[in-house]
Design a protein around this motif. Sequence first.
Motif, PDB file in Angstrom:
ATOM      1  N   VAL A  54       0.830  -1.203   0.000  1.00 38.32           N
ATOM      2  CA  VAL A  54       0.000   0.000   0.000  1.00 38.32           C
ATOM      3  C   VAL A  54       0.864   1.252   0.000  1.00 38.32           C
ATOM      4  N   THR A  55       1.961   1.210   0.758  1.00 41.82           N
ATOM      5  CA  THR A  55       2.823   2.394   0.892  1.00 41.82           C
ATOM      6  C   THR A  55       3.577   2.728  -0.398  1.00 41.82           C
ATOM      7  N   ASP A  56       3.494   1.830  -1.392  1.00 37.15           N
ATOM      8  CA  ASP A  56       4.059   2.177  -2.706  1.00 37.15           C
ATOM      9  C   ASP A  56       3.221   3.269  -3.370  1.00 37.15           C
ATOM     10  N   ILE A  57       1.947   3.417  -2.887  1.00 31.92           N
ATOM     11  CA  ILE A  57       1.015   4.351  -3.518  1.00 31.92           C
ATOM     12  C   ILE A  57       0.605   5.477  -2.582  1.00 31.92           C
ATOM     13  N   VAL A  58       0.225   5.142  -1.352  1.00 27.61           N
ATOM     14  CA  VAL A  58      -0.251   6.167  -0.412  1.00 27.61           C
ATOM     15  C   VAL A  58       0.370   5.965   0.972  1.00 27.61           C
TER      16      VAL A  58
END
Length: 394
Positions: A64-68
């Motif tokens: 998820v942290t690749d995007i937000v």
Amino acid sequence: MTEQNNETMLDAIESVQEVKVGDLVQGEVLSIDDNKQAIVGIIGAGVEGVVPLKELSTLAVENVTDIVNVGDIIDLVVISEMGKDKENGSYLLSKRRVDAKKIWEEIEEDYKEGKLIEAPVTEIVKGGLVVDAGVRGFVPASMVEDHFVSDFSDYKGKTLKFKIVEIEPSENRLILSHRAVVEAEKEAVKQEVLSNIHDGDVLTGKVARLTDFGAFIDLGGVDGLVHVSEIAHTHVDKPEDVLTVGDEVNVKVLSVKPEEERVSLSIKETLPGPWTDIDKKAPVGSVLTGVVKRLTSFGAFVEVFPGVEGLVHISQISHKHIATPHEALEEGQEIQVKVLEVHPDNERIALSIKALEQKEDDEVAAEDDYQMPEEGTGFTLGDIINAEDLTKED
């Protein structure tokens, strides 16, 4: 005071928006659950929702942290209601679908304006390539290149330019062509090359292909034709006898027809002619080996170098009297000759066979009885030239 507080609470309740499936909303990332989903608060609604990893991006991502990250404000669409009692949120949300909608709109605009798009090849499938243009795009095998490709494995991971051939967002259909881009680029190069080629130019090119009637030379985007008669100064039966595909050659432009995309070329015009420096290769008095090519009533034409023929006048064939050259010579016969005269400008050489032969006694006696012409009236190369010209006219 109590009445005022009640009014304030009512206003607040009324200001909270109702969330329905299909609504576009904004959400603030409140937390990230095991890097597999984001918990967001729907701004203005006072409720929470969940954005699964697969609904975060149109691209394949692992975290998820690749995007937000927590605190980010993102645009979302409501996919479904999960129920008020769900621990992590009441609604299932998607960022990917909002992004895809925007991407489809951009691609449709590019399609209308005829713009090209760039995208990486993500998969090799039966029948063509799959690319990631923000949304899934498909390139049929026939639209990959302007030539046949048997194995597309090298294309995976490459970013290429594409022309949009067909688009239907409602069906998630995007058909692309790389071949159209290649053909357009080649056409642009061709037109530029043609505009810069002029009659008489000497250029360097590579032999692209060979045919029975000549060779096609790649001039860097345009193929020009060297007719078989323009390959060499000597006779060439088949182009493959002297040329190979891939050979680098110098060519002279004979003519250019841009409107027909035709360029006529010559290789032999860039090469020294057979008569170049003939006075150095065959100085007067030198002895050469040649082959009898033609016999006429007045003498024999002997090829002493490829493409260079000299004339042995009948009076220079033998010390013996002969009525015709056929009495002493045959076509194809190899002989030695002595150079009597050389005229490079007229491409003429006078040769002698008898000048290399020993006179016999009876021939000497016969010549002693022979009355030599007065000085200035004997045989000259001019006689040879005139005799040959008369023969050609006949």
